[in-house]
Design an enzyme around this catalytic site. Structure first.
Site, mmCIF file in Angstrom:
data_model
loop_
_atom_site.group_PDB
_atom_site.id
_atom_site.type_symbol
_atom_site.label_atom_id
_atom_site.label_comp_id
_atom_site.label_asym_id
_atom_site.label_seq_id
_atom_site.Cartn_x
_atom_site.Cartn_y
_atom_site.Cartn_z
ATOM 1 N N SER A 144 -29.655 33.692 -8.267
ATOM 2 C CA SER A 144 -29.736 34.388 -9.329
ATOM 3 C C SER A 144 -31.228 35.119 -9.528
ATOM 4 O O SER A 144 -31.628 35.842 -8.800
ATOM 5 C CB SER A 144 -29.300 33.686 -10.634
ATOM 6 O OG SER A 144 -29.141 34.266 -11.733
ATOM 7 N N ASP A 195 -18.034 37.266 -10.187
ATOM 8 C CA ASP A 195 -19.131 37.083 -10.932
ATOM 9 C C ASP A 195 -19.478 37.861 -12.095
ATOM 10 O O ASP A 195 -19.354 39.189 -11.950
ATOM 11 C CB ASP A 195 -20.386 37.213 -10.065
ATOM 12 C CG ASP A 195 -21.613 36.864 -10.551
ATOM 13 O OD1 ASP A 195 -21.854 36.667 -11.871
ATOM 14 O OD2 ASP A 195 -22.578 36.244 -9.618
ATOM 15 N N HIS A 239 -20.346 33.287 -10.808
ATOM 16 C CA HIS A 239 -21.795 33.195 -10.372
ATOM 17 C C HIS A 239 -22.064 31.832 -9.925
ATOM 18 O O HIS A 239 -23.259 31.891 -9.138
ATOM 19 C CB HIS A 239 -22.533 33.287 -11.851
ATOM 20 C CG HIS A 239 -23.886 33.570 -11.585
ATOM 21 N ND1 HIS A 239 -24.473 34.610 -10.801
ATOM 22 C CD2 HIS A 239 -25.194 33.054 -12.147
ATOM 23 C CE1 HIS A 239 -25.625 34.755 -10.905
ATOM 24 N NE2 HIS A 239 -26.161 33.769 -11.700
#
Length: 273
Positions: free
Chosen positions: A108, A225, A253
């Protein structure tokens, strides 16, 4: 910089490494062998890679997990929080630990920071790059992020609860025990760093960095995601010359736990290429 306050635990070595006079980062350093360096996402810490540490050490790798300033057990100073600062901190840690020819992996925001590190330092200390649901090259529309920033300074628990609901492919994709574990890690973050990193996520633009990456790169991304849409994986792949994409068809995610076995096996496959 020098190491200080080193501790040996039942799972490996935990240490605090100074990156500034009054800023130390918490670092987990496990195993022996070729090195893997892992960078967490917002607002997690190096604890998020628990199930990668155990797997990789058992396969004969040295694994280093760095908690960025402002998060987890690392120091939480006031001051700037941006990709330049984070990249500089990572470089000091790798220099201190004499790391060379490592795989650098980031999740991320940590993936975006890993891209910036590889571009800023021309691949110093690393020979491969792995991006896990990376928030790059540009994370989201500024207006949408501004709402998250506003919530961070008025109701941080609500902000984190909202993210928890969309972290997986569905609200029930992550078990209650795992969701609770992740939530506990999130609340270790500094309130200040939580907000400042949202500002960085809003403002940083890594499009020019992509073309500067000269190491082989694997892009792991969940097709479901919501937080970092799959279009970001396509943009990274288009911009990084020596790269390939691994689709996680059943993940949002949280691909590192939603498809844990596939995540670990694909990472091992990339390491042994």
């Amino acid at each position: 910089m020098t190491l200080s306050n080193r501790q040996f635990t039942s799972v490996g070595r935990s240490e605090f490494i100074a990156v500034e006079e009054n800023v130390k980062l918490h670092v987990i350093d496990l195993g022996e062998g070729p090195t893997v360096v892992l960078i967490h996402g917002w607002p997690l810490s190096n604890a998020m890679y628990e199930y990668q540490y155990q797997f990789l050490v058992a396969k004969g790798y040295r694994v280093i997990g760095i908690t960025l300033r402002g998060f987890g057990k690392s120091d939480k100073p006031f001051g700037p929080y941006n990709y330049d600062i984070f990249a500089e901190d990572i470089k000091i840690v790798l220099e201190t630990l004499n790391v060379e020819d490592a795989l650098l992996g980031g999740f991320s925001m940590g993936g975006a920071i890993s891209i910036h590190f590889a571009a800023k330092y021309a691949g110093a200390h690393i020979n491969k790059l792995a991006l896990f649901g990376a928030a790059a090259p540009i994370w989201s529309e500024a207006e949408a992020v501004n709402g998250l920033i506003d919530l961070s300074v008025t109701n941080r628990p609500q902000l984190l609860e909202n993210f928890g609901k969309i972290f997986g492919a569905s609200e029930t994709a992550i078990s209650a025990p795992l969701a609770g574990w992740l939530g506990g890690i999130n609340f270790e973050a500094s309130f200040y760093a939580t907000t400042q990193c949202l500002i960085a996520l809003r403002d940083e633009d890594l499009r020019e960095d992509l073309g500067k990456i000269k190491v082989p790169t694997a892009i792991f991304h969940g097709t479901k995601d919501i937080i970092c849409g799959f279009h970001l994986a396509e943009q990274m792949h288009a911009g990084i010359s020596d790269s390939y994409v691994v689709k996680f068809e059943n993940s949002g995610h949280a691909l590192f736990i939603e498809e844990l076995e596939k995540f670990n096996s694909e990472l091992l496959a990339f390491l042994t290429k």
